[in-house]
Design a protein around this motif. Structure first.
Motif, mmCIF file in Angstrom:
data_model
loop_
_atom_site.group_PDB
_atom_site.id
_atom_site.type_symbol
_atom_site.label_atom_id
_atom_site.label_comp_id
_atom_site.label_asym_id
_atom_site.label_seq_id
_atom_site.Cartn_x
_atom_site.Cartn_y
_atom_site.Cartn_z
ATOM 1 N N MET A 270 -27.633 -10.468 -5.117
ATOM 2 C CA MET A 270 -27.503 -8.897 -5.446
ATOM 3 C C MET A 270 -28.887 -7.600 -5.823
ATOM 4 N N GLY A 271 -29.343 -8.748 -6.602
ATOM 5 C CA GLY A 271 -30.477 -7.812 -7.067
ATOM 6 C C GLY A 271 -31.641 -7.049 -6.009
ATOM 7 N N THR A 272 -32.017 -8.093 -5.541
ATOM 8 C CA THR A 272 -33.369 -8.244 -4.463
ATOM 9 C C THR A 272 -32.650 -7.192 -3.558
ATOM 10 N N GLY A 273 -31.248 -7.702 -3.050
ATOM 11 C CA GLY A 273 -31.147 -7.159 -1.734
ATOM 12 C C GLY A 273 -30.607 -5.454 -2.056
ATOM 13 N N ILE B 275 -32.570 -17.977 -2.021
ATOM 14 C CA ILE B 275 -33.926 -17.501 -3.407
ATOM 15 C C ILE B 275 -35.155 -17.607 -1.684
ATOM 16 N N ILE B 276 -35.321 -18.145 -0.762
ATOM 17 C CA ILE B 276 -35.978 -17.864 0.365
ATOM 18 C C ILE B 276 -35.791 -16.076 1.078
ATOM 19 N N THR C 183 -39.304 -9.734 -0.422
ATOM 20 C CA THR C 183 -39.895 -9.343 -1.000
ATOM 21 C C THR C 183 -41.181 -8.527 -0.225
ATOM 22 N N SER C 184 -41.376 -9.608 0.344
ATOM 23 C CA SER C 184 -42.910 -10.063 1.581
ATOM 24 C C SER C 184 -42.820 -8.660 2.069
ATOM 25 N N ALA C 185 -42.072 -7.649 2.215
ATOM 26 C CA ALA C 185 -41.773 -7.000 3.504
ATOM 27 C C ALA C 185 -43.078 -5.870 3.096
ATOM 28 N N ASN C 186 -43.952 -5.335 3.824
ATOM 29 C CA ASN C 186 -44.834 -4.723 4.328
ATOM 30 C C ASN C 186 -44.308 -3.223 5.548
ATOM 31 N N ALA C 187 -45.345 -2.421 5.699
ATOM 32 C CA ALA C 187 -45.108 -1.545 7.270
ATOM 33 C C ALA C 187 -45.575 -1.998 8.417
ATOM 34 N N VAL D 120 -38.345 -8.093 8.869
ATOM 35 C CA VAL D 120 -38.238 -8.885 7.113
ATOM 36 C C VAL D 120 -36.165 -8.142 7.059
ATOM 37 N N THR D 121 -36.115 -6.904 7.688
ATOM 38 C CA THR D 121 -35.019 -6.232 6.713
ATOM 39 C C THR D 121 -33.845 -7.079 7.432
#
Length: 201
Positions: free
Chosen positions: A52-55, A138-139, A145-149, A155-156
């Protein structure tokens, strides 16, 4: 002796909250004689924090920035956010990305849950399934958290589906152990209530 055999050992304290001090956690702490109860509490808290925190952090904070930047639109809360913008991301307005992602996530999770329940209830893989689901949470957190432009859209979708699916699958596996933590069906509600309370805390 007889007194020792008669001692009732419950995985959670079932004493009414009004009859104990605050040092006893208001009836929510696992009994030290049942480490399985404590493990269940930690599993509930850990997966909730990670999933939940990451999402919520990603979808609520990072995702809109990527979506509006990709569409060439200012963020709604920026100084120029009130200006109209017709930019699109994958054919969608950036303001619709979150709802579409959650819709896809919900549908995929609903499809997976019957199979997760079947594995947990009708096979001997319950423990392994729960471990794999926790690893998936965890994965998924690391993926988000590795998402970028450059990769944020893929990734989303992948990370959100994996995050929600693994979180709920882990919950299915973990809740299946509740009956084994109690001595009678009347205690199930106490254990479930304590676990949900720790999740909210």
């Amino acid at each position: 002796g007889t007194g020792r055999r008669a001692r009732r050992v419950a995985p959670f304290s079932t004493t009414p909250p009004g009859a104990m001090s605050r040092g006893r956690c208001l009836g929510l702490c696992p009994d030290s004689a049942k480490p399985e109860g404590l493990a269940s509490v930690f599993a509930e808290m850990g997966t909730s924090i990670v999933a939940m925190g990451t999402g919520l952090f990603y979808v609520g904070g990072v995702l809109p920035e990527f979506a509006y930047a990709e569409a060439g639109c200012p963020l709604p809360n920026s100084q120029v956010g009130a200006q109209p913008c017709d930019g699109r991301v994958a054919g969608l307005r950036p303001s619709s990305i979150i709802s579409v992602v959650w819709t896809i996530t919900g549908l995929c999770t609903a499809i997976v849950m019957p199979y997760a329940g079947s594995v947990v209830d009708h096979t001997s893989w319950r423990r392994a399934f729960g471990i794999a689901a926790a690893a998936g949470v965890i994965i998924a957190g690391g993926l988000l958290t590795s998402a970028n432009a450059d990769n944020w859209l893929a990734v989303t979708v992948i990370g959100s589906v994996l995050n929600a699916g693994c979180y709920h699958s882990h919950s299915v596996a973990r809740w299946a152990y509740v009956r084994e933590l109690v001595e009678s069906d009347s205690e199930v509600a106490v254990v479930v209530g304590a676990l949900k309370a720790w999740q909210l805390l």
